[in-house]
Design an enzyme around this catalytic site. Structure first.
Site, PDB file in Angstrom:
ATOM      1  N   THR A 164      -0.018 -14.794  23.131  1.00 28.14           N
ATOM      2  CA  THR A 164      -0.585 -13.538  22.638  1.00 28.14           C
ATOM      3  C   THR A 164      -1.344 -12.778  23.728  1.00 28.14           C
ATOM      4  O   THR A 164      -1.900 -13.394  24.649  1.00 28.14           O
ATOM      5  CB  THR A 164      -1.548 -13.832  21.465  1.00 28.14           C
ATOM      6  OG1 THR A 164      -2.298 -12.667  21.150  1.00 28.14           O
ATOM      7  CG2 THR A 164      -2.537 -14.953  21.804  1.00 28.14           C
ATOM      8  N   ASP A 165      -1.395 -11.475  23.585  1.00 27.91           N
ATOM      9  CA  ASP A 165      -2.183 -10.664  24.534  1.00 27.91           C
ATOM     10  C   ASP A 165      -3.689 -10.941  24.395  1.00 27.91           C
ATOM     11  O   ASP A 165      -4.469 -10.596  25.284  1.00 27.91           O
ATOM     12  CB  ASP A 165      -1.893  -9.166  24.344  1.00 27.91           C
ATOM     13  CG  ASP A 165      -2.305  -8.614  22.991  1.00 27.91           C
ATOM     14  OD1 ASP A 165      -2.639  -9.415  22.076  1.00 27.91           O
ATOM     15  OD2 ASP A 165      -2.280  -7.381  22.822  1.00 27.91           O
ATOM     16  N   GLU A 166      -4.084 -11.570  23.273  1.00 25.06           N
ATOM     17  CA  GLU A 166      -5.525 -11.825  23.062  1.00 25.06           C
ATOM     18  C   GLU A 166      -6.100 -12.791  24.084  1.00 25.06           C
ATOM     19  O   GLU A 166      -7.323 -12.877  24.223  1.00 25.06           O
ATOM     20  CB  GLU A 166      -5.778 -12.346  21.650  1.00 25.06           C
ATOM     21  CG  GLU A 166      -5.463 -11.322  20.593  1.00 25.06           C
ATOM     22  CD  GLU A 166      -6.090 -11.596  19.237  1.00 25.06           C
ATOM     23  OE1 GLU A 166      -7.040 -12.382  19.144  1.00 25.06           O
ATOM     24  OE2 GLU A 166      -5.615 -10.991  18.266  1.00 25.06           O
TER      25      GLU A 166
ATOM     26  N   TYR B 127      -9.586 -18.601  18.173  1.00 24.21           N
ATOM     27  CA  TYR B 127      -8.114 -18.488  18.137  1.00 24.21           C
ATOM     28  C   TYR B 127      -7.557 -18.224  19.527  1.00 24.21           C
ATOM     29  O   TYR B 127      -6.698 -18.955  20.023  1.00 24.21           O
ATOM     30  CB  TYR B 127      -7.695 -17.364  17.173  1.00 24.21           C
ATOM     31  CG  TYR B 127      -6.278 -16.871  17.425  1.00 24.21           C
ATOM     32  CD1 TYR B 127      -5.180 -17.680  17.130  1.00 24.21           C
ATOM     33  CD2 TYR B 127      -6.033 -15.615  17.988  1.00 24.21           C
ATOM     34  CE1 TYR B 127      -3.879 -17.248  17.381  1.00 24.21           C
ATOM     35  CE2 TYR B 127      -4.740 -15.172  18.241  1.00 24.21           C
ATOM     36  CZ  TYR B 127      -3.666 -15.989  17.932  1.00 24.21           C
ATOM     37  OH  TYR B 127      -2.383 -15.564  18.194  1.00 24.21           O
TER      38      TYR B 127
ATOM     39  N   LYS C 203      -5.175 -20.492  22.189  1.00 24.35           N
ATOM     40  CA  LYS C 203      -3.873 -20.032  22.721  1.00 24.35           C
ATOM     41  C   LYS C 203      -3.900 -20.016  24.251  1.00 24.35           C
ATOM     42  O   LYS C 203      -2.917 -20.379  24.912  1.00 24.35           O
ATOM     43  CB  LYS C 203      -3.533 -18.632  22.185  1.00 24.35           C
ATOM     44  CG  LYS C 203      -3.292 -18.543  20.694  1.00 24.35           C
ATOM     45  CD  LYS C 203      -2.047 -19.266  20.201  1.00 24.35           C
ATOM     46  CE  LYS C 203      -0.752 -18.604  20.648  1.00 24.35           C
ATOM     47  NZ  LYS C 203       0.442 -19.255  20.048  1.00 24.35           N
TER      48      LYS C 203
HETATM   49  P1  NAD Z   1       1.937 -17.082  10.985  1.00 27.19           P
HETATM   50  O1  NAD Z   1       0.571 -17.566  10.679  1.00 27.19           O
HETATM   51  O2  NAD Z   1       2.585 -16.107  10.063  1.00 27.19           O
HETATM   52  O3  NAD Z   1       2.926 -18.329  11.113  1.00 27.19           O
HETATM   53  C1  NAD Z   1       2.564 -19.531  11.707  1.00 27.19           C
HETATM   54  C2  NAD Z   1       3.474 -20.627  11.144  1.00 27.19           C
HETATM   55  O4  NAD Z   1       3.140 -21.856  11.812  1.00 27.19           O
HETATM   56  C3  NAD Z   1       3.300 -20.867   9.639  1.00 27.19           C
HETATM   57  O5  NAD Z   1       4.556 -20.891   9.026  1.00 27.19           O
HETATM   58  C4  NAD Z   1       2.628 -22.225   9.560  1.00 27.19           C
HETATM   59  O6  NAD Z   1       3.006 -22.976   8.409  1.00 27.19           O
HETATM   60  C5  NAD Z   1       3.131 -22.890  10.831  1.00 27.19           C
HETATM   61  N1  NAD Z   1       2.238 -23.957  11.283  1.00 27.19           N
HETATM   62  C6  NAD Z   1       0.888 -23.898  11.432  1.00 27.19           C
HETATM   63  N2  NAD Z   1       0.417 -25.097  11.842  1.00 27.19           N
HETATM   64  C7  NAD Z   1       1.496 -25.904  11.974  1.00 27.19           C
HETATM   65  C8  NAD Z   1       1.659 -27.245  12.386  1.00 27.19           C
HETATM   66  N3  NAD Z   1       0.607 -28.011  12.746  1.00 27.19           N
HETATM   67  N4  NAD Z   1       2.900 -27.769  12.408  1.00 27.19           N
HETATM   68  C9  NAD Z   1       3.966 -27.022  12.045  1.00 27.19           C
HETATM   69  N5  NAD Z   1       3.878 -25.749  11.637  1.00 27.19           N
HETATM   70  C10 NAD Z   1       2.644 -25.199  11.604  1.00 27.19           C
HETATM   71  O7  NAD Z   1       1.859 -16.527  12.456  1.00 27.19           O
HETATM   72  P2  NAD Z   1       2.712 -15.364  13.177  1.00 27.19           P
HETATM   73  O8  NAD Z   1       1.980 -14.094  13.051  1.00 27.19           O
HETATM   74  O9  NAD Z   1       4.125 -15.452  12.746  1.00 27.19           O
HETATM   75  O10 NAD Z   1       2.572 -15.839  14.694  1.00 27.19           O
HETATM   76  C11 NAD Z   1       3.519 -16.744  15.249  1.00 27.19           C
HETATM   77  C12 NAD Z   1       3.135 -17.026  16.695  1.00 27.19           C
HETATM   78  O11 NAD Z   1       3.124 -15.815  17.423  1.00 27.19           O
HETATM   79  C13 NAD Z   1       1.745 -17.637  16.857  1.00 27.19           C
HETATM   80  O12 NAD Z   1       1.808 -18.607  17.866  1.00 27.19           O
HETATM   81  C14 NAD Z   1       0.867 -16.476  17.301  1.00 27.19           C
HETATM   82  O13 NAD Z   1      -0.179 -16.933  18.133  1.00 27.19           O
HETATM   83  C15 NAD Z   1       1.869 -15.646  18.071  1.00 27.19           C
HETATM   84  N6  NAD Z   1       1.615 -14.193  18.098  1.00 27.19           N
HETATM   85  C16 NAD Z   1       1.422 -13.493  16.926  1.00 27.19           C
HETATM   86  C17 NAD Z   1       1.244 -12.110  16.974  1.00 27.19           C
HETATM   87  C18 NAD Z   1       1.050 -11.283  15.723  1.00 27.19           C
HETATM   88  O14 NAD Z   1       0.746 -10.102  15.825  1.00 27.19           O
HETATM   89  N7  NAD Z   1       1.235 -11.835  14.527  1.00 27.19           N
HETATM   90  C19 NAD Z   1       1.237 -11.460  18.217  1.00 27.19           C
HETATM   91  C20 NAD Z   1       1.410 -12.212  19.390  1.00 27.19           C
HETATM   92  C21 NAD Z   1       1.623 -13.568  19.296  1.00 27.19           C
HETATM   93  O1  DAU Z   2      -2.850  -9.129  19.579  1.00 26.87           O
HETATM   94  C1  DAU Z   2      -2.032 -10.117  19.017  1.00 26.87           C
HETATM   95  C2  DAU Z   2      -2.757 -10.769  17.854  1.00 26.87           C
HETATM   96  O2  DAU Z   2      -2.753  -9.840  16.794  1.00 26.87           O
HETATM   97  C3  DAU Z   2      -2.128 -12.080  17.431  1.00 26.87           C
HETATM   98  O3  DAU Z   2      -2.236 -13.020  18.473  1.00 26.87           O
HETATM   99  C4  DAU Z   2      -2.812 -12.641  16.169  1.00 26.87           C
HETATM  100  O4  DAU Z   2      -2.141 -13.808  15.718  1.00 26.87           O
HETATM  101  C5  DAU Z   2      -2.749 -11.574  15.096  1.00 26.87           C
HETATM  102  O5  DAU Z   2      -3.438 -12.016  13.934  1.00 26.87           O
HETATM  103  C6  DAU Z   2      -3.350 -10.268  15.594  1.00 26.87           C
HETATM  104  O6  DAU Z   2      -4.796 -10.415  15.779  1.00 26.87           O
HETATM  105  P1  DAU Z   2      -5.815  -9.262  15.339  1.00 26.87           P
HETATM  106  O7  DAU Z   2      -7.138  -9.855  15.128  1.00 26.87           O
HETATM  107  O8  DAU Z   2      -5.700  -8.080  16.228  1.00 26.87           O
HETATM  108  O9  DAU Z   2      -5.092  -8.867  13.920  1.00 26.87           O
HETATM  109  P2  DAU Z   2      -5.709  -8.543  12.473  1.00 26.87           P
HETATM  110  O10 DAU Z   2      -4.582  -8.058  11.641  1.00 26.87           O
HETATM  111  O11 DAU Z   2      -6.541  -9.649  11.944  1.00 26.87           O
HETATM  112  O12 DAU Z   2      -6.695  -7.330  12.781  1.00 26.87           O
HETATM  113  C7  DAU Z   2      -6.228  -6.139  13.399  1.00 26.87           C
HETATM  114  C8  DAU Z   2      -7.427  -5.212  13.557  1.00 26.87           C
HETATM  115  O13 DAU Z   2      -7.857  -4.786  12.272  1.00 26.87           O
HETATM  116  C9  DAU Z   2      -8.623  -5.873  14.203  1.00 26.87           C
HETATM  117  O14 DAU Z   2      -9.275  -4.929  15.035  1.00 26.87           O
HETATM  118  C10 DAU Z   2      -9.526  -6.251  13.032  1.00 26.87           C
HETATM  119  C11 DAU Z   2      -9.217  -5.157  12.016  1.00 26.87           C
HETATM  120  N1  DAU Z   2      -9.310  -5.560  10.603  1.00 26.87           N
HETATM  121  C12 DAU Z   2      -8.603  -6.663  10.211  1.00 26.87           C
HETATM  122  C13 DAU Z   2      -8.640  -7.096   8.915  1.00 26.87           C
HETATM  123  C14 DAU Z   2      -7.879  -8.332   8.468  1.00 26.87           C
HETATM  124  C15 DAU Z   2     -10.041  -4.809   9.690  1.00 26.87           C
HETATM  125  O15 DAU Z   2     -10.638  -3.795  10.045  1.00 26.87           O
HETATM  126  N2  DAU Z   2     -10.074  -5.232   8.388  1.00 26.87           N
HETATM  127  C16 DAU Z   2      -9.421  -6.359   7.960  1.00 26.87           C
HETATM  128  O16 DAU Z   2      -9.510  -6.706   6.764  1.00 26.87           O
END
Ligand code: NAD
Ligand code: DAU
Length: 343
Positions: free
Chosen positions: A125-127, A150, A154
């Site tokens: 992730t970019d985070e 988190y 990562k």
């Molecule tokens: P998500 O939470 O929707 O999915 C995560 C999945 O991993 C779930 O299905 C969960 O059951 C499974 N999981 C968790 N712990 C586990 C374990 N111990 N063993 C097996 N499975 C397990 O997450 P997502 O948003 O689909 O993100 C997927 C990946 O991409 C993550 O690694 C996250 O860090 C990365 N990522 C997400 C975003 C985003 O915006 N959502 C952006 C950049 C990177």
């Molecule tokens: O940048 C990539 C990341 O983006 C991934 O690595 C993470 O897995 C993914 O969850 C996401 O993280 P963020 O914290 O940016 O996403 P989230 O949807 O939780 O929040 C997006 C923005 O919105 C953040 O600035 C917090 C704000 N927010 C979020 C929630 C859930 C609110 O203002 N209200 C809310 O209820």
């Protein structure tokens, strides 16, 4: 045979990636593995599992015994999406994050090394880069400066993956993507939470001043980039992936309100997230130069389609919000299906 292990396959991005593989790579077999935590939902893979090329395995990525037979069958690649992914949950408790996001990656790396898997893609992730000021972009050379439990977990995993490449010559790959949106995202994240709340006539909780900025990318663009990196990137390489689409949260909220016919009285200003990163924005020059990738989905149309998807898949998310989705696995696989391989 081309057999790809996708871990975290029942989550948001993992399930979209499995669908992408089955659609775009007719010669591949997919082992879709997931531990089915609260975030995993087998319904996300329902259409994929009707395809004979896709098999579901319920297993925890920290559990070597469950994973060993999966690797022993011979894999051409591992793509690891499995993670605890929600920042707010990591602030409430970091243990599951340290376990899955770090120890789980170590377990996968050791098995992949032992079985000489030829591609290991860690989806990061970019985070991990921390927070930007008003200007500048994250490049692959930006120092790691994770701010939440988190992102720290990562970042730790990224270092471990790089260490396995450096020490053992493992053919690892790392991608760092910005905020995804699209179908099948768990309704705890900003866009699906706000959309589903508004459909239910509930207010949307906006943190702080609402001016935190995220760089939004459609999940299909992310999946396409991952497939390209998996197949074409040099072992040991690292790529940023982003949407070239920076927006403050208040603007996301306003667009959702407008699309769903609500006014700003539906925004509830709530206490800020502790340690809330101010701005993310990703420089995608490297992946563009090396692999010719750039995002294709324009944000306005991608967001409109995504909102419409949640409108037309109300059953999917009401089953999540009510907790009913947690019984889906047992209904499909029987009450004994706790951890194991489905034949
Ligand atoms: P998500 O939470 O929707 O999915 C995560 C999945 O991993 C779930 O299905 C969960 O059951 C499974 N999981 C968790 N712990 C586990 C374990 N111990 N063993 C097996 N499975 C397990 O997450 P997502 O948003 O689909 O993100 C997927 C990946 O991409 C993550 O690694 C996250 O860090 C990365 N990522 C997400 C975003 C985003 O915006 N959502 C952006 C950049 C990177
Ligand atoms: O940048 C990539 C990341 O983006 C991934 O690595 C993470 O897995 C993914 O969850 C996401 O993280 P963020 O914290 O940016 O996403 P989230 O949807 O939780 O929040 C997006 C923005 O919105 C953040 O600035 C917090 C704000 N927010 C979020 C929630 C859930 C609110 O203002 N209200 C809310 O209820």
């Amino acid at each position: 045979m081309n057999t790809i292990l996708v871990t975290g396959a029942a989550g948001f991005i993992g399930s979209n990636f499995v669908r992408t593989l089955l659609r775009d790579r007719p010669d591949c077999q997919v082992l879709a593995l997931d531990g089915l935590t609260y975030a995993g939902n087998l319904e996300n893979l329902a259409d994929c599992l009707t395809d004979a090329r896709c098999r579901f395995i319920r297993a925890d990525i920290c559990d070597v015994e469950s994973l060993a037979p999966v690797f022993a069958d011979g894999l051409s690649a591992v793509v690891n999406f499995a993670a605890e992914s929600h920042v707010d949950r990591s602030i409430l408790g970091a243990q599951a994050f340290a376990r899955t996001n770090f120890v789980g990656v170590q377990v996968l790396l050791d098995l992949a090394r032992k079985h000489e898997v030829q591609r290991f893609l860690q989806v990061s992730t970019d985070e991990v880069y921390g927070s930007l000021g008003e200007t500048g972009l994250f490049t692959e050379n930006t120092p790691l400066a994770a701010n939440s439990p988190y992102s720290a977990s990562k970042a730790a995993a990224d270092l471990l993956v790089q260490a396995y490449h450096h020490t053992f010559g493992m053919p690892t790959l790392i991608t760092r993507c910005s905020n995804n949106y699209g179908p099948y995202q768990f309704p705890e994240k900003l866009i699906p939470l706000f959309v589903t709340n508004l459909i239910e006539g509930k207010k949307v909780p906006l943190y702080g001043d609402g001016l935190n900025v995220r760089d939004w990318i459609h999940v299909q663009d992310h999946c396409d980039a991952l497939l390209l990196v998996l197949e074409r990137a040099m072992p040991g390489s690292l790529y940023n992936i982003g949407g070239n689409c920076e927006l403050p949260n208040i603007e996301i909220a306003q667009r959702l309100l407008a699309h769903l016919g609500h006014d700003e009285s539906m925004i509830e200003r709530v206490k800020d997230r502790p340690g809330h990163d101010r701005r993310y924005a990703v420089d995608i020059t490297r992946i563009n130069n090396d692999l010719g990738w750039q995002p294709r989905v324009e944000f306005s149309s991608g967001l409109a389609e995504t909102i419409d998807w949640y409108v037309s898949h109300k059953t999917w998310w009401t089953r999540i919000k009510s907790g009913e989705y947690l019984t889906y696995y047992e209904k499909q696989y029987g009450p004994s299906g706790v951890v194991g391989v489905k034949e």
